[in-house]
Design a protein around this motif. Structure first.
Motif, mmCIF file in Angstrom:
data_model
loop_
_atom_site.group_PDB
_atom_site.id
_atom_site.type_symbol
_atom_site.label_atom_id
_atom_site.label_comp_id
_atom_site.label_asym_id
_atom_site.label_seq_id
_atom_site.Cartn_x
_atom_site.Cartn_y
_atom_site.Cartn_z
ATOM 1 N N GLY A 93 28.243 -24.309 -36.548
ATOM 2 C CA GLY A 93 27.125 -24.480 -35.628
ATOM 3 C C GLY A 93 26.095 -25.478 -36.107
ATOM 4 O O GLY A 93 25.230 -25.886 -35.349
ATOM 5 N N THR A 94 26.172 -25.879 -37.369
ATOM 6 C CA THR A 94 25.258 -26.869 -37.920
ATOM 7 C C THR A 94 25.954 -28.219 -38.024
ATOM 8 O O THR A 94 25.397 -29.246 -37.662
ATOM 9 N N ASP A 131 27.007 -23.400 -23.080
ATOM 10 C CA ASP A 131 27.397 -22.131 -23.701
ATOM 11 C C ASP A 131 28.278 -21.346 -22.735
ATOM 12 O O ASP A 131 28.636 -21.829 -21.654
ATOM 13 N N GLU A 147 18.456 -26.902 -33.714
ATOM 14 C CA GLU A 147 18.757 -25.604 -34.318
ATOM 15 C C GLU A 147 20.261 -25.413 -34.296
ATOM 16 O O GLU A 147 20.932 -25.902 -33.383
ATOM 17 N N LEU A 192 23.839 -23.936 -33.453
ATOM 18 C CA LEU A 192 24.345 -23.204 -32.301
ATOM 19 C C LEU A 192 24.661 -21.767 -32.696
ATOM 20 O O LEU A 192 25.079 -21.502 -33.825
ATOM 21 N N SER A 193 24.473 -20.852 -31.779
ATOM 22 C CA SER A 193 24.797 -19.438 -32.015
ATOM 23 C C SER A 193 26.303 -19.246 -31.988
ATOM 24 O O SER A 193 27.043 -20.043 -31.391
ATOM 25 N N THR A 194 26.767 -18.164 -32.594
ATOM 26 C CA THR A 194 28.183 -17.821 -32.568
ATOM 27 C C THR A 194 28.642 -17.689 -31.123
ATOM 28 O O THR A 194 27.963 -17.089 -30.296
ATOM 29 N N TYR A 240 31.841 -22.620 -26.716
ATOM 30 C CA TYR A 240 31.109 -23.626 -25.954
ATOM 31 C C TYR A 240 32.106 -24.567 -25.291
ATOM 32 O O TYR A 240 33.230 -24.743 -25.774
ATOM 33 N N GLN A 296 31.439 -20.214 -35.396
ATOM 34 C CA GLN A 296 31.540 -18.983 -36.181
ATOM 35 C C GLN A 296 30.605 -19.105 -37.384
ATOM 36 O O GLN A 296 30.735 -20.044 -38.165
ATOM 37 N N HIS A 297 29.704 -18.145 -37.510
ATOM 38 C CA HIS A 297 28.835 -18.120 -38.696
ATOM 39 C C HIS A 297 29.471 -17.214 -39.727
ATOM 40 O O HIS A 297 30.001 -16.160 -39.415
#
Length: 97
Positions: A24-25, A45, A70, A72-74, A77, A95-96
């Motif tokens: 996500g980064t 999303d 910022e 992205l959230s798990t 997309y 995936q975090h």
């Protein structure tokens, strides 16, 4: 000259994101073209909410990270690339760890 039904239209560009899955980064775009093409890319999303969009002019290869404000959230997309009326769609998994 009219185009025959079985004649294939060559794509103007190929596009993808990597790594996939991503944290996500660190999300990178890879766009390859045979000629100069303005390509817009949008990231949605799972609910269809627009989370990022931009445009670039590509002549050859474009290989750049997306500079997110910022991470992205798990989730899953959809990335849609558009250039000269051609669309390429790709799913991107975040995936975090």
């Amino acid at each position: 000259m009219e185009q025959e039904e079985n004649e294939r239209i060559e794509p103007l560009f190929a596009a993808s994101t990597y790594p996939n899955p991503s944290n996500g980064t660190d999300v990178n775009l890879l766009i390859n073209t045979e000629e100069e093409v303005q390509v817009s890319y949008t990231i949605y999303d799972m609910t269809g909410k627009l989370v990022w969009q931009n445009k670039v002019v590509v002549d050859g290869e474009f290989n750049q990270p997306i500079q997110m404000n910022e991470p992205l959230s798990t989730g899953i997309y959809t990335v849609i690339f558009e250039g000269n009326g051609q669309y390429v769609s790709q799913r991107m998994i975040i995936q975090h760890q």
